[in-house]
Design a protein around this motif. Structure first.
Motif, short mmCIF file in Angstrom:
data_model
loop_
_atom_site.label_atom_id
_atom_site.label_comp_id
_atom_site.label_asym_id
_atom_site.label_seq_id
_atom_site.Cartn_x
_atom_site.Cartn_y
_atom_site.Cartn_z
N LYS A 202 0.83 -1.21 0.00
CA LYS A 202 0.00 0.00 0.00
C LYS A 202 0.87 1.26 0.00
N GLN A 203 2.02 1.18 0.67
CA GLN A 203 2.91 2.33 0.74
C GLN A 203 3.95 2.34 -0.38
N GLN A 204 3.81 1.42 -1.32
CA GLN A 204 4.70 1.31 -2.47
C GLN A 204 6.16 1.13 -2.04
N LEU A 205 6.34 0.27 -1.05
CA LEU A 205 7.68 -0.02 -0.53
C LEU A 205 8.19 -1.37 -0.98
N GLY A 206 7.55 -1.96 -1.95
CA GLY A 206 8.00 -3.25 -2.44
C GLY A 206 6.83 -4.09 -2.91
N PHE A 207 7.07 -5.39 -2.99
CA PHE A 207 6.07 -6.30 -3.56
C PHE A 207 6.18 -7.67 -2.89
N THR A 208 5.13 -8.44 -3.02
CA THR A 208 5.10 -9.80 -2.49
C THR A 208 5.60 -10.76 -3.56
N LEU A 209 6.70 -11.45 -3.28
CA LEU A 209 7.24 -12.42 -4.22
C LEU A 209 6.69 -13.82 -3.96
N ALA A 210 6.39 -14.12 -2.71
CA ALA A 210 5.86 -15.45 -2.38
C ALA A 210 5.00 -15.34 -1.14
N THR A 211 3.95 -16.12 -1.08
CA THR A 211 3.18 -16.27 0.16
C THR A 211 3.65 -17.52 0.87
N SER A 212 3.45 -17.55 2.17
CA SER A 212 3.86 -18.75 2.92
C SER A 212 3.05 -19.97 2.52
N GLN A 213 1.79 -19.76 2.09
CA GLN A 213 0.99 -20.90 1.66
C GLN A 213 1.45 -21.46 0.32
N SER A 214 2.23 -20.67 -0.44
CA SER A 214 2.85 -21.23 -1.65
C SER A 214 4.05 -22.10 -1.30
N ILE A 215 4.60 -21.91 -0.11
CA ILE A 215 5.70 -22.76 0.38
C ILE A 215 5.14 -24.06 0.93
N TRP A 216 4.07 -23.95 1.71
CA TRP A 216 3.43 -25.12 2.33
C TRP A 216 1.94 -24.80 2.44
N PRO A 217 1.12 -25.31 1.52
CA PRO A 217 -0.31 -25.04 1.60
C PRO A 217 -0.90 -25.53 2.93
N ASP A 218 -1.62 -24.63 3.60
CA ASP A 218 -2.24 -24.91 4.90
C ASP A 218 -1.19 -25.26 5.96
N HIS A 219 -0.11 -24.51 5.95
CA HIS A 219 0.96 -24.72 6.92
C HIS A 219 0.53 -24.27 8.31
N PRO A 220 1.17 -24.77 9.36
CA PRO A 220 0.88 -24.30 10.71
C PRO A 220 1.34 -22.86 10.89
N GLY A 221 0.61 -22.12 11.72
CA GLY A 221 0.96 -20.74 11.97
C GLY A 221 1.22 -20.49 13.44
N LYS A 222 0.45 -19.58 14.02
CA LYS A 222 0.60 -19.29 15.45
C LYS A 222 -0.18 -20.30 16.29
N VAL A 223 0.16 -20.35 17.56
CA VAL A 223 -0.50 -21.25 18.50
C VAL A 223 -0.86 -20.48 19.76
N LEU A 224 -1.75 -21.04 20.54
CA LEU A 224 -2.05 -20.54 21.87
C LEU A 224 -1.12 -21.29 22.82
#
Length: 403
Positions: A202-224
């Protein structure tokens, strides 16, 4: 009125009443803290006799220290942080830790700077060429040395033939400061959770080259997460907390409108303190990469997933230990399965989920294929950790052959 399973409130009376009625919970300014914020502010905790006091933390290190000191009873935590604390490699004191439930899958990203964009480094191939042949060494930021973002960054770079320890520099930057570091030109790229990837675009400071889900679809994230001591001394409180957050997770995913209202809530100064238009699109799975491409992601940020997201899969925790071993953070193989069984409080989760009529998987492992084609299912973690061409020696120095 929030609908509840008929037996859900059986836990709040008599001997099953929470041992504590007020809990201090740490969180970081990230979209995937959503279930905790909704549970604390939208009436999901009070019926269980709980008040959830949320405390935003300036860094994962601060969250770690306050959790270990007892200033916080539970926290929105990195998988990789909880396991590092358990294994004594988090940079602070160690303790027996507990994971009560998963908080999300998917929803992180790897962004590159506007300087690289202007230099036409806008593909993995161009990045690999620059890393190996263009002289100037690049610096990438992640949010904690053993954290999820470090592991996604390392895994993705290695999958593109870039050694994350030998070919580039890695620095730690708290999530909410990542955009400022991009703006100041201190880093060439970063791996961070939302909304900070979207905010940078949004601030034009770069771009997204990869999402984490492209590395591992439905990968684990944060936990309680919490200490094992807290869970053992206060099992009713831990179970009631899990139930409240489970209900909030389910509520958010019941409708698009619930997701939109959650984005609005998260934008408040007390939580993410960032415009809702940096939060809502990717919370809804709508992506723009800053290069003119847009899409509806097939693996968006998930907070419930009919209980598949919230179930604390043993194999998810074991994967992080394999990456610690791979990158020299562990000098020998731990007892992967035994440690995961100790950390993951499947007993408390199962009780909470069953009381809420949430399906509990029949297995404690799941199978996934990652970006490099490798299958991870938890069946042979030591062999998996040794199988990568790019890794580090046990002394932490880079290596490119098998162990």
């Amino acid at each position: 009125m929030i609908p509840r399973a008929s037996n859900a409130l059986d836990w709040v009376a008599g001997s099953d009443a929470p041992e504590m009625n007020s809990i201090d919970i740490g969180f970081m300014a990230l979209t995937d803290c959503a279930s905790l914020v909704v549970a604390a502010t939208q009436g999901f905790a009070q019926p269980y006799g709980l008040t959830l006091n949320l405390h935003r933390q300036p860094s994962w290190a601060s969250l770690r220290d306050r959790l270990l000191s007892g200033q916080l009873q539970a926290a929105h935590s990195l998988y990789g942080l909880v396991y590092a604390m358990q294994l004594g490699i988090s940079g602070g004191a160690s303790a027996d830790m507990a994971i009560l439930m998963g908080l999300n899958q998917n929803g992180q990203c790897i962004n590159l700077s506007s300087a690289l964009q202007q230099a036409d480094v806008t593909s993995p191939e161009a990045l690999e060429q620059r890393a190996h042949h263009n002289g100037a060494r690049m610096t990438f930021a992640q949010t904690f040395p053993t954290g999820n973002h470090a592991m996604w960054l390392y895994y993705w770079l290695a999958s593109q033939g870039i050694h994350p320890l030998a070919d580039v520099d890695s620095v730690v930057v708290p999530p909410a400061q990542m955009v400022e570091h991009l703006k100041a030109g201190r880093i060439d790229g970063c791996c961070v959770g939302e909304p900070w990837g979207a905010s940078a675009i949004k601030q034009q400071l770069g771009f997204t080259l990869a999402t984490s889900q492209s590395i591992w679809p439905d990968h684990p994230g944060k936990v309680l997460g919490c200490t094992q001591e807290f869970a053992e001394r206060n099992p009713n409180t831990a179970r009631a907390l899990t139930m409240a957050v489970l209900e909030a997770s389910r509520f958010i995913e019941q409708s698009v409108e619930n997701r939109r209202s959650t984005a609005q809530l998260l934008s408040d100064a007390d939580y993410l303190d960032t415009p809702v238009d940096c939060i809502e699109p990717r919370l809804l799975g709508h992506y723009e990469d800053g290069l003119g491409n847009s899409w509806q992601d097939s693996h968006p940020l998930k907070l419930f997933g009919n209980g598949q997201v919230t179930f604390p899969w043993l194999s998810d925790g074991m994967w992080f230990m394999t990456q610690f071993r791979r990158w020299g953070l562990l000098r020998e193989d731990p007892d992967y399965l035994a440690i995961a069984r100790q950390v993951h409080r499947l007993d408390l989760y199962r009780q909470a989920a069953e009381a809420l009529d949430i399906a509990v998987p029949n297995t404690q492992m799941r199978s996934s294929q990652l970006i490099d084609g490798r299958i991870w299912d938890g069946s042979d973690p030591a062999a998996y950790a040794r199988s990568f061409a790019l890794h580090a020696r046990v002394d932490g120095s880079p290596a490119v052959a098998a162990y």
